[in-house]
Write a protein that holds these residues in place. Structure first.
Motif, PDB file in Angstrom:
ATOM      1  N   GLU A  82       0.844  -1.205   0.000  1.00 21.89           N
ATOM      2  CA  GLU A  82       0.000   0.000   0.000  1.00 21.89           C
ATOM      3  C   GLU A  82       0.872   1.244   0.000  1.00 21.89           C
ATOM      4  N   GLY A  83       0.413   2.261  -0.713  1.00 21.18           N
ATOM      5  CA  GLY A  83       1.147   3.513  -0.771  1.00 21.18           C
ATOM      6  C   GLY A  83       0.235   4.654  -1.157  1.00 21.18           C
ATOM      7  N   GLU A  84       0.756   5.873  -1.091  1.00 22.08           N
ATOM      8  CA  GLU A  84      -0.060   7.063  -1.320  1.00 22.08           C
ATOM      9  C   GLU A  84       0.368   7.886  -2.524  1.00 22.08           C
ATOM     10  N   ASP A  85       1.623   7.752  -2.991  1.00 26.75           N
ATOM     11  CA  ASP A  85       2.156   8.713  -3.958  1.00 26.75           C
ATOM     12  C   ASP A  85       2.054   8.261  -5.409  1.00 26.75           C
ATOM     13  N   VAL A  86       2.291   6.987  -5.684  1.00 31.92           N
ATOM     14  CA  VAL A  86       2.342   6.503  -7.066  1.00 31.92           C
ATOM     15  C   VAL A  86       2.004   5.016  -7.086  1.00 31.92           C
ATOM     16  N   THR A  87       1.255   4.594  -8.096  1.00 30.46           N
ATOM     17  CA  THR A  87       0.926   3.181  -8.293  1.00 30.46           C
ATOM     18  C   THR A  87       1.920   2.575  -9.275  1.00 30.46           C
ATOM     19  N   VAL A  88       2.551   1.484  -8.892  1.00 34.21           N
ATOM     20  CA  VAL A  88       3.391   0.702  -9.806  1.00 34.21           C
ATOM     21  C   VAL A  88       2.677  -0.618 -10.061  1.00 34.21           C
ATOM     22  N   ILE A  89       2.514  -0.962 -11.329  1.00 34.41           N
ATOM     23  CA  ILE A  89       1.782  -2.159 -11.745  1.00 34.41           C
ATOM     24  C   ILE A  89       2.740  -3.085 -12.474  1.00 34.41           C
ATOM     25  N   ALA A  90       2.762  -4.367 -12.080  1.00 33.06           N
ATOM     26  CA  ALA A  90       3.685  -5.321 -12.690  1.00 33.06           C
ATOM     27  C   ALA A  90       3.075  -6.710 -12.642  1.00 33.06           C
ATOM     28  N   TRP A  91       3.755  -7.674 -13.256  1.00 28.96           N
ATOM     29  CA  TRP A  91       3.339  -9.075 -13.207  1.00 28.96           C
ATOM     30  C   TRP A  91       4.552  -9.951 -13.477  1.00 28.96           C
ATOM     31  N   GLY A  92       4.451 -11.206 -13.075  1.00 32.19           N
ATOM     32  CA  GLY A  92       5.529 -12.155 -13.332  1.00 32.19           C
ATOM     33  C   GLY A  92       6.845 -11.739 -12.702  1.00 32.19           C
ATOM     34  N   ALA A  93       7.921 -11.909 -13.447  1.00 28.60           N
ATOM     35  CA  ALA A  93       9.252 -11.629 -12.927  1.00 28.60           C
ATOM     36  C   ALA A  93       9.500 -10.155 -12.668  1.00 28.60           C
ATOM     37  N   MET A  94       8.637  -9.293 -13.167  1.00 24.21           N
ATOM     38  CA  MET A  94       8.801  -7.861 -12.926  1.00 24.21           C
ATOM     39  C   MET A  94       8.293  -7.438 -11.548  1.00 24.21           C
ATOM     40  N   VAL A  95       7.564  -8.295 -10.862  1.00 28.30           N
ATOM     41  CA  VAL A  95       7.075  -7.931  -9.530  1.00 28.30           C
ATOM     42  C   VAL A  95       8.234  -7.757  -8.542  1.00 28.30           C
TER      43      VAL A  95
ATOM     44  N   ASP B 115       6.239   7.191  -1.556  1.00 23.73           N
ATOM     45  CA  ASP B 115       5.437   6.082  -1.042  1.00 23.73           C
ATOM     46  C   ASP B 115       4.733   5.376  -2.209  1.00 23.73           C
ATOM     47  N   VAL B 116       5.226   4.202  -2.566  1.00 24.80           N
ATOM     48  CA  VAL B 116       4.742   3.460  -3.734  1.00 24.80           C
ATOM     49  C   VAL B 116       3.651   2.474  -3.328  1.00 24.80           C
ATOM     50  N   GLU B 117       2.588   2.422  -4.109  1.00 32.08           N
ATOM     51  CA  GLU B 117       1.598   1.337  -4.014  1.00 32.08           C
ATOM     52  C   GLU B 117       1.875   0.374  -5.160  1.00 32.08           C
ATOM     53  N   LEU B 118       1.997  -0.922  -4.854  1.00 38.11           N
ATOM     54  CA  LEU B 118       2.401  -1.912  -5.857  1.00 38.11           C
ATOM     55  C   LEU B 118       1.293  -2.934  -6.068  1.00 38.11           C
ATOM     56  N   LEU B 119       0.888  -3.103  -7.338  1.00 45.58           N
ATOM     57  CA  LEU B 119      -0.104  -4.094  -7.731  1.00 45.58           C
ATOM     58  C   LEU B 119       0.561  -5.178  -8.575  1.00 45.58           C
ATOM     59  N   ASP B 120       0.316  -6.423  -8.206  1.00 46.90           N
ATOM     60  CA  ASP B 120       0.679  -7.581  -9.017  1.00 46.90           C
ATOM     61  C   ASP B 120      -0.600  -8.046  -9.714  1.00 46.90           C
ATOM     62  N   LEU B 121      -0.653  -7.942 -11.036  1.00 49.11           N
ATOM     63  CA  LEU B 121      -1.903  -8.230 -11.742  1.00 49.11           C
ATOM     64  C   LEU B 121      -2.315  -9.694 -11.645  1.00 49.11           C
ATOM     65  N   ARG B 122      -1.359 -10.617 -11.664  1.00 47.80           N
ATOM     66  CA  ARG B 122      -1.592 -12.058 -11.553  1.00 47.80           C
ATOM     67  C   ARG B 122      -2.323 -12.645 -12.763  1.00 47.80           C
ATOM     68  N   THR B 123      -3.351 -11.979 -13.261  1.00 48.54           N
ATOM     69  CA  THR B 123      -4.072 -12.430 -14.450  1.00 48.54           C
ATOM     70  C   THR B 123      -4.086 -11.296 -15.469  1.00 48.54           C
ATOM     71  N   LEU B 124      -3.652 -11.591 -16.680  1.00 52.58           N
ATOM     72  CA  LEU B 124      -3.627 -10.570 -17.728  1.00 52.58           C
ATOM     73  C   LEU B 124      -4.911 -10.568 -18.544  1.00 52.58           C
TER      74      LEU B 124
END
Length: 332
Positions: free
Chosen positions: A208-221, A237-246
């Protein structure tokens, strides 16, 4: 309860895939595993190790080196009521079977007006970073995401490798299941015991984060996780999402996070032009346009074939490249 189901374990990503395959074959007599060297040798990465000895050559089948042939055979098996799990040794080897996948597996439900479905899982190790030869390191997930009728799952943790594979097996339609080679043995984590599917189509909030969302999947997580830690040291403060399903993509999770932070960086190993990251930017524009404080940024591989070993690190996104993109959107 079997020993496999007894307790939560710490294991590698490839070990979690192996456990899921054991559970599937144990649970469902319709399940068949087939592919090159999946039987006696246990697979090139040992993902199918032990299956041949336990379940025999009628259910764990070594195929000839002919992807079009054995994928086509698996589609016929699925239409006839079996539940095949196909292993492609490397994603770059799937191209001879592309016609079978997009012309038949993806279309049979529509073509037969619902009389037939193709409950098939096609597993493929993919991605660079392991110093593999040419055609062994491709990250061409966009080919399959673009095709209606296919689902595409990409785990980044052992728990998700097992859970998403079980969910893919339960799905009535074809699922392309991409396993990041780079994480096969470098990713270790707790894996729930027993039959514990992870639903397709739901992203995982890694941080969880407040400043910027970073979105990734697979080896980029893991790359994005390291960049997030570096950003934190700089007060971002980064918020990070792992998509898991494309496919299906979790549009709600993407929109919710960007509406919260107002900024987005999307990290993909694949080539830049018309990759999945481009579609995610479109989703952000559609769903969270008025919340944006800066234009989204993409960090991608280059529009060249994945280079050989000495230049792999120049091609791949790195934590430093992700951090630079984070700084750019923060400055915007």
């Amino acid at each position: 309860m079997t020993s496999i189901q007894a307790a939560q374990k710490t294991m590698t990503l490839v070990g979690a895939v192996n456990e899921a395959l054991h559970l599937i074959l144990e649970r469902d007599e319709r399940a068949i595993v087939l592919g090159e060297d999946v039987g006696v040798n246990g697979g090139v990465f040992r993902a199918t190790e032990g299956l041949f000895e336990r379940f025999g050559g009628q259910r764990v089948i070594d195929t000839p080196l002919g992807e079009s042939g054995f994928v086509g055979a698996a589609i016929g098996m699925a239409a006839a009521g079996l539940k095949p799990i196909v292993e492609i040794q490397f994603l770059g080897f799937i191209y001879p079977a592309f016609e079978q996948i997009v012309s038949h597996a993806a279309r049979l439900r529509v073509r037969s007006q619902g009389r037939f479905s193709v409950p098939i899982v096609i597993r493929a190790p993919y991605g660079a970073g392991v110093r593999a030869p040419e055609i062994h390191s491709d990250s061409t997930e966009a080919f399959f995401v673009h095709m209606p009728g296919l689902k595409v799952a990409v785990p980044s943790t052992p728990a998700d490798a097992k859970g998403l594979l079980l969910a893919a097996y339960e799905d009535p339609d074809p699922v392309i299941f991409l396993e990041p080679m780079r994480l096969y043995r470098s990713a270790r984590g707790e894996v729930p015991p027993g039959w514990a599917p992870v639903p397709l189509g739901r992203a995982r909030l890694v941080r969880e984060g407040e400043d910027v969302t970073v979105i990734a999947w697979g080896a980029m997580v893991p790359v994005a996780e390291q960049a997030s830690r570096m950003a934190a040291e700089a007060g971002i403060d980064v918020e990070l999402l792992d998509l898991r399903t494309l496919y299906p993509l979790d549009r709600q999770a993407i929109a919710r996070s960007v509406e919260k932070t107002g900024r987005a960086v999307i990290v993909q190993e694949a080539h830049d032009t018309l990759g999945v990251a481009s579609h995610i930017v479109a989703i952000i524009q559609d769903e969270a346009f008025y919340a944006q404080k800066a234009p989204p940024r993409r960090v991608s591989g280059f529009d060249v074939p994945v280079p050989l070993m000495a230049y792999e690190d120049l091609y791949l996104p790195t934590p430093e490249k992700v951090l630079a993109a984070v700084r750019e959107v923060m400055a915007g």
